[in-house]
Design an enzyme around this catalytic site. Structure first.
Site, PDB file in Angstrom:
ATOM      1  N   LYS A  93     -48.591  -3.664  27.315  1.00 30.90           N
ATOM      2  CA  LYS A  93     -48.037  -3.299  28.987  1.00 30.90           C
ATOM      3  C   LYS A  93     -47.162  -2.111  28.658  1.00 30.90           C
ATOM      4  O   LYS A  93     -45.780  -2.341  28.539  1.00 30.90           O
ATOM      5  CB  LYS A  93     -47.349  -4.691  29.439  1.00 30.90           C
ATOM      6  N   GLU A 127     -35.599  -4.345  21.441  1.00 29.01           N
ATOM      7  CA  GLU A 127     -34.891  -2.893  20.906  1.00 29.01           C
ATOM      8  C   GLU A 127     -34.253  -2.546  22.324  1.00 29.01           C
ATOM      9  O   GLU A 127     -35.096  -2.401  23.304  1.00 29.01           O
ATOM     10  CB  GLU A 127     -35.820  -1.853  20.474  1.00 29.01           C
ATOM     11  N   CYS A 158     -31.870   5.609  24.354  1.00 31.83           N
ATOM     12  CA  CYS A 158     -30.699   4.259  24.203  1.00 31.83           C
ATOM     13  C   CYS A 158     -29.958   4.643  23.018  1.00 31.83           C
ATOM     14  O   CYS A 158     -28.706   3.798  23.031  1.00 31.83           O
ATOM     15  CB  CYS A 158     -31.755   2.928  23.974  1.00 31.83           C
ATOM     16  N   GLU A 174     -24.054   1.275  29.605  1.00 36.35           N
ATOM     17  CA  GLU A 174     -25.034   2.187  29.313  1.00 36.35           C
ATOM     18  C   GLU A 174     -25.547   2.850  30.532  1.00 36.35           C
ATOM     19  O   GLU A 174     -26.121   2.218  31.682  1.00 36.35           O
ATOM     20  CB  GLU A 174     -26.407   1.587  28.767  1.00 36.35           C
TER      21      GLU A 174
END
Length: 462
Positions: free
Chosen positions: A170, A245, A279, A369
């Protein structure tokens, strides 16, 4: 852009079970590129059933034959590398050169690496009077993000296929077209029907259905820590394996002995790469107090050279999110030395390359983040202070250390609570394990460590 109006299930393109679709939009000019189906739980179920049916045959396939299919897949991706780059540029807004050098080239290298690993990996070993078998986990549900859309697909699908698993993918709703292109490549490479399946759709519908499906043995997810927690909780309730992750807030530590200009310039380039949508980006630059103001000047000058050449953010929501963080940084007292919240263009979801000085470890922009082209410079007093700041977030995905002496940098890197550290600008290695400590995730990707996520062990005693 070519867009399929169905799902790739059991080796063919099938109509979606529901009528809903969603648009794929170019972040540069905000024009619709195509329309793809929004998959339902029924679509996911059909894909999982196909993967389950194909599992025994694929798991029993000799590793050398699985390696041959992966090598064929790599060759197809090589032949279509220009189309891959153009598709990612259209969907993500990435400059074409970056798409060619990274978005197309890296997944090709990763696919090739797993062709080699599958051919040579010891899938069984002798331990005393036992033979230990390394066998496939089973059906894998892979949920991938938009920031490196093909790389994240290949980093999950290639090791899963090498291990003998079957897969339902997906992909992110912002970048489904390159996922459809990948499905075409899998088909062209001769991967048997049902071994790989693709369902496009929205996370709360198709993604959730895949993560919670009783016949999915492992969920491999890359994305935000918030979503990762929910997937982990659902998998825990089902006693299901996960590989996560997640986010990062990586520190770039410049020790006093380092080449300051080089370290700063490479550090700025790292943060601006992919418009900051990485990231593992080194979004916190830590500089000794005696070199701090020089570093601020260097960073501001380096960021100013980028202008709007770094490309836009992926969508309007991401643009507003990043601009909100910039405004929060200013409100909390950080000194803006480059960029700012204003968009450099009237059209497209652009954000100016932004640099903050006088950032303290407790500020929001030093802890959360941002996922945009925003760099924070923090000063430290000594190495112990630098280590405290570097390790002082909930994340631990990546980082960097610069020093005049490599041994000095390595000694510092060993004490960083993070999964990967680049020493003096070390090059990307597609065989090295990638993954995080703390809330940056669970498990590893790439190389043999990435393969291990898709294997489980069985011991036979004699």
């Amino acid at each position: 852009m070519k867009a399929h109006d169905g799902m790739y299930i059991d080796g063919e393109w099938r109509p979606a079970t529901g009528p809903d679709t969603f648009d794929v939009v170019n972040p540069v000019d905000e024009q619709v590129l195509g329309r793809v189906p929004a998959g339902t739980a029924e679509d996911v179920d059909a894909a999982v059933r196909a993967a389950r049916a194909a599992l025994p045959g694929w798991a029993a396939t000799a590793p050398a034959d699985r390696a041959a299919r992966l090598a064929a897949l790599r060759d197809v991706l090589v032949a279509r590398k220009d189309e891959i780059a153009e598709t990612v540029t259209a969907e993500l807004g990435s400059p074409l050169k970056f798409s060619q050098n990274v978005h197309a080239a890296v997944p090709i290298a990763v696919a090739g690496s797993y062709a080699g690993i599958a051919a040579t990996h010891p899938f069984e070993e002798k331990v005393g009077n036992s033979t230990v078998l390394h066998v496939p986990v089973g059906v894998v549900g892979a949920i991938t993000p938009w920031n490196y859309p093909l790389h994240q697909i290949v980093a999950k699908v290639a090791p899963a296929l090498a291990a003998g698993c079957t897969v339902v993918l997906k992909p992110a709703e912002d970048t489904p077209l390159v996922a459809q292109l990948f499905a075409e490549a899998v088909h062209e490479a001769g991967v048997p029907a049902g071994v790989f399946n693709l369902v496009t759709g929205l996370g709360p519908v198709a993604g959730q259905a895949l993560a919670e499906h009783a016949d999915v043995d492992l969920v491999s997810f890359t994305g935000s820590t918030a979503v990762g927690r929910r997937i982990g909780a659902a998998a825990g309730a089902a006693v299901k394996k996960v590989a996560l992750e997640l986010g990062g807030k990586s520190a770039n530590v410049i020790l006093p002995s380092a080449d300051l200009a080089k370290a700063v310039n490479v550090g700025v380039a790292n943060v601006m790469s992919n418009s900051g949508q990485t990231c593992s980006a080194w979004t916190r630059m830590l500089v000794h107090r005696e070199q701090y103001e020089e570093a601020v000047e260097l960073a501001a000058a380096a960021a100013a050279k980028y202008g709007d050449r770094i490309g836009p953010l992926v969508n309007a929501q991401q643009q507003e999110r990043v601009r909100g963080y910039i405004e929060k940084g200013m409100a909390e007292g950080a000194r803006l030395v480059a960029g700012g919240p204003e968009s450099p263009r009237e059209q497209g979801w652009f954000v100016s390359p932004t640099v903050f000085a006088d950032v303290t470890p407790d500020m929001t922009i030093a802890q959360e983040e941002i996922f945009g082209p925003v760099l924070s410079l923090l000063r430290y007093e000594d190495e112990e202070d630098a280590l405290r700041i570097a390790n002082g977030t909930i994340y631990g995905l990546a980082g960097a250390v610069w020093a005049g002496d490599e041994a000095e940098a390595v000694a510092f890197a060993r004490r960083m609570d993070t999964g990967q550290v680049d020493i003096n600008g070390g090059r990307f290695n597609p065989l090295a394990p990638f993954g995080g400590y703390k809330q940056s995730g669970v498990g590893r990707e790439l190389g043999t460590h990435g393969l291990a996520e898709y294997l489980q062990t069985k011991s036979l005693q004699f």
